[in-house]
Structure formats: C-alpha cells, structure tokens
Design an enzyme around this catalytic site. Structure first.
Site, PDB file in Angstrom:
ATOM      1  N   HIS A  86       0.852  -1.195   0.000  1.00 39.52           N
ATOM      2  CA  HIS A  86       0.000   0.000   0.000  1.00 39.52           C
ATOM      3  C   HIS A  86       0.883   1.238   0.000  1.00 39.52           C
ATOM      4  O   HIS A  86       1.819   1.350   0.782  1.00 39.52           O
ATOM      5  CB  HIS A  86      -0.907   0.028   1.242  1.00 39.52           C
ATOM      6  CG  HIS A  86      -1.824   1.204   1.231  1.00 39.52           C
ATOM      7  ND1 HIS A  86      -3.054   1.183   0.594  1.00 39.52           N
ATOM      8  CD2 HIS A  86      -1.678   2.456   1.716  1.00 39.52           C
ATOM      9  CE1 HIS A  86      -3.621   2.367   0.708  1.00 39.52           C
ATOM     10  NE2 HIS A  86      -2.803   3.160   1.377  1.00 39.52           N
ATOM     11  N   SER A 187      -7.145   4.433   8.974  1.00 37.73           N
ATOM     12  CA  SER A 187      -7.882   4.314   7.723  1.00 37.73           C
ATOM     13  C   SER A 187      -7.226   3.259   6.820  1.00 37.73           C
ATOM     14  O   SER A 187      -7.879   2.338   6.324  1.00 37.73           O
ATOM     15  CB  SER A 187      -7.889   5.687   7.032  1.00 37.73           C
ATOM     16  OG  SER A 187      -8.283   5.600   5.696  1.00 37.73           O
TER      17      SER A 187
HETATM   18  N1  URA Z   1      -5.268   6.635   2.165  1.00 38.43           N
HETATM   19  C1  URA Z   1      -6.265   6.105   2.897  1.00 38.43           C
HETATM   20  O1  URA Z   1      -6.812   5.054   2.577  1.00 38.43           O
HETATM   21  N2  URA Z   1      -6.659   6.774   3.993  1.00 38.43           N
HETATM   22  C2  URA Z   1      -6.089   7.927   4.386  1.00 38.43           C
HETATM   23  O2  URA Z   1      -6.479   8.449   5.405  1.00 38.43           O
HETATM   24  C3  URA Z   1      -5.046   8.464   3.620  1.00 38.43           C
HETATM   25  C4  URA Z   1      -4.645   7.787   2.493  1.00 38.43           C
END
Ligand code: URA
Length: 429
Positions: A86, A187
């Site tokens: 990610h 998140s």
């Molecule tokens: N990407 C995400 O999925 N959440 C965030 O808060 C920032 C980047």
C-alpha cells in the site's frame, strides 16, 4: 434504541486533550456508521483528533472498530501465501501496475484492492481503466479465482470492507482533517487488515507530493502502521520513499500505463524500476521467497507474461492502443542551467487540472490527460529545450494547468549531480 454515550461528551474529551475509552470508540464508530452520529459531529471529533492526537491504544481500538464495521475477506483457502503493498499516495506513483504481476511470478498471490484518485494524487483504478475493456469491479469469488489462476489481481475494494472508513474518509476530505497520523494510519490499516493479507509492505511517501512533508512525520506514520499490522498478525514492513519529485516521467492515467509497460518490458525510468524492485524484494521476503530475483523477472519477460494474463482476466486487451489526449502543449527552458527542483505537488496539480484527476467523487477522468516530463532534477538543460509536455482533451485547461507549475520548476547553476535515492529508510515490524 437508547445510545450508550453522548457524542458531545466524546468531542469535549478529545477537544480538551483527554483519551477516549475503548467502549466510547467502539460506540462512536458504530453510531457514525449507523447514521446516529451526524457528519458535523464526526467532523468536530476528527478535528479534535487532528489537533490533539491519539495514544497507541486509542489508535488500535479505533482501527479495530472500523474493521468491525464491515466484513473481512478470507484468503486462507489459497494454495500460496498472500502479500500486498500500500502506498500513501504520490504523483506518478504507478508502481502497483508492474509490482503486482512481478511478485506473482514467484508464486505469491497479490490481492491489490485499490482506489480511485482524489485531488492531486492519481488512483490505480483510474490508470488501469485507460486500458480498453478493463473492469475494476470483481466479486469475491472472481478475486479468489484470479488469485489462484493468475496470481495477481488489481481491483476495486468492495463496499463491505471497513464501511466506517469510506464514510469517514469522504468526510475528512471535505473538512481539512486528512493529514492526521492516527486517522491516516487507522484508515489504511483497517482496510488492509480486513482484506486479510498474510503480509503487507507499506510505501510511505515523504515530500511535497505526499501527505507527510517531512521525514519525522513520515517515520511516525510508518511506525504507527507497522505496529497496527504486527499487532493484528500481519507481517508488516514500511519503506519511506521520496516524493519531492514525481516518480518516473509521467503523471496521468494512460501515460502511466504506458510507462509501466515499459518497466515490464525490461526498460523504463530508473527510479520506477528501483522502487518496484525494492518493494518486490520486501514483499517476497515477507512471503518467504528470500532467494527470488525480481530484477531478472522484469528483464526476461516473466513479469510481462503475468501482466498480460492479469489484464485479460479482467476483460482488458493488453495489445490495444492506449488512449491519447487530443491536444498537447510543451513548456521549454527559459535559460541554460541545471534542473534543481521539479516539484511533485506542482506537477500533480498540473496533471489534475488537465483532467487526469477528479475534483469530486464520481467525476469522470480523461484517460489521455496528464504530464510527460522530459527532464528530471540534476539534468543539464539549454534555453529552449523541452521540459515537459501537457496532454488534455480540453485545451481551455492549459492556462490553469500552467499556473500550477509556477515556482515548481527551478533551473539554476547546480553541479548536475544525479538525484538521490528513492528509498530513504526501512521500518521493520
Ligand atoms: N489513504 C487512505 O486510505 N486513507 C487515508 O487516510 C489516507 C490515504
């Protein structure tokens, strides 16, 4: 139903620098998902968190509550280990495209559940949708089948994964509360833990084109996410990587697909290759494939073979011509010198204004729009030499796009030294 807490009490606690209790966190995430806590109340709480921060225990519980708001995927029936990557988002960051098929070459399944771009950073799904016929939406059975048959899938994350985050992220985007470490970490990690990957490599961007502008903040974000992953049983490492200048020579959907295919064909810009190989090594190590040689798999076409099968499996034609923009405009150097700064944020906003990105969720993007760089920091240029070309279907956008570059490109009397490394630091779990 009587609610267990009053959200105003929770907002006051956080506003005054206190910590939320586990039961309060569970309740507020659940109540917000159910629509009991209103957007304006959640945005006040998000702003209090932004200003006051959260302790490790609070972040952990907040993440767990977001995971519990939805369903989890289960890859345990697959015949091979899973590994995912990610990125916290940057300009010209097309790495997922060559990386997923590259890692799959070594019998590791790569489930890349991705998103669309918002603001100046591009989205992986928008890029792949530039390929004629390619579909982003797959159901869980199709994802599992493709992971077993091809080894890699890049598709949209279903609505069932961490729905609390979907709602909260959209709210943060409109209330100036995106750049809070507890909120970013929870998140990202809620979605990755709910996805159920065995291991995860985080690419935490640092610099003008990233959420985190300086190394200390990026380090703290990386450490927070690595701890959340490790606590949840996901082998997690992070690389801190440079995002002060765009990655590679393109920013924009079809332009980035073209550059990714160059990397898969054994060529492409050296920074894109370097980062793809570095992230692949981390993913392969985490999956126990310690003697795999990802650079060789790019050079000899094995990664390209998986790419072609991955694109075809989702309806795309890997041989189809990519869309190109109707109009282009090239900017040239005003004077002789050395390119000192080519600012990632400026280029990202320029590409976005040309139509490569969207201002609101649901807007359409132009497949061919974006920026193609002809130089990188450290290059020596002559007056009149092309610096970059802007691409768009709507030439009325050129003026605003050009304005985005004001002050973003510096040509001075540098020594022509090459730019620094892309990978700045590693944070291990
Ligand atoms: N990407 C995400 O999925 N959440 C965030 O808060 C920032 C980047």
């Amino acid at each position: 139903m009587t609610e267990a807490f009053d959200v105003v009490d929770l907002i006051r606690t956080k506003r005054d620098g206190g910590a939320l209790a586990p039961a309060e966190i569970d309740w507020v995430i659940d109540a917000y998902t159910r629509g009991i806590v209103a957007d304006e109340q959640m945005s006040a709480l998000a702003m209090a968190i932004f200003l006051r921060g959260m302790g490790r225990d609070e972040i952990s519980r907040w993440t767990a509550a977001m995971i519990a708001s939805g369903s989890r995927m289960d890859f345990s029936g697959l015949s091979r280990p899973t590994s995912d990557k990610h990125s916290t988002g940057g300009v010209g960051d097309k790495i997922t495209l060559p990386l997923a098929p590259l890692v799959a070459v070594f019998d590791v399944a790569v489930p890349q559940l991705s998103g669309r771009g918002l603001g100046h950073t591009g989205g992986t799904l928008d890029k792949l949708e530039a390929i004629p016929g390619w579909r982003a939406d797959l159901d869980n059975d199709a994802i599992l089948r493709q992971l077993e048959d091809v080894g890699a899938v890049i598709c949209a994350a279903g609505t069932g994964l961490a729905p609390a985050d979907k709602k909260l992220y959209a709210l943060r985007d409109t209330t100036g509360t995106v750049e809070a470490i507890p909120l970013i970490a929870s998140s990202i990690m809620s979605k990755k833990i709910a996805e159920g990957t065995d291991s995860l490599v985080l690419d935490v961007k640092v610099g003008s084109g990233a959420f985190m502008k300086d190394l200390d903040a990026a380090r703290e974000l990386a450490r927070t996410m690595v701890a959340l992953g490790s606590d949840a049983g996901v082998r997690t490492t992070a690389l801190l990587t440079d995002m002060s200048t765009p990655l590679g020579l393109t920013a924009g959907n079809a332009l980035e697909v073209r550059e990714s295919v160059e990397v898969l064909a054994g060529g492409g810009p050296s920074d894109v290759v370097e980062l793809t190989v570095a992230l692949a090594r981390e993913m392969l190590d985490a999956a126990g494939r310690t003697d795999a040689d990802p650079r060789a798999a790019l050079a000899d076409g094995r990664a390209m073979d998986v790419w072609r099968r991955m694109i075809s499996a989702q309806g795309g034609d890997p041989d189809a011509a990519l869309p190109t923009a109707r109009e282009t405009e090239t900017l040239t150097a005003q004077n002789d010198g050395v390119v000192g700064r080519l600012d990632a944020y400026a280029v990202g906003v320029c590409a976005w204004r040309l139509g490569a990105g969207r201002a609101r969720q649901g807007d359409a993007v132009q497949a061919g729009a974006g920026v193609e760089l002809h130089v990188k920091p450290g290059d020596t240029v002559r007056a009149g030499q092309p610096l970059l070309t802007m691409h768009t279907d709507t030439p009325e956008r050129f003026d605003r796009a050009r304005q985005a570059l004001d002050g973003g490109i510096e040509i001075g009397a540098g020594d022509g030294a090459a730019t620094g490394d892309v990978v700045l630091e590693k944070i291990a779990g």
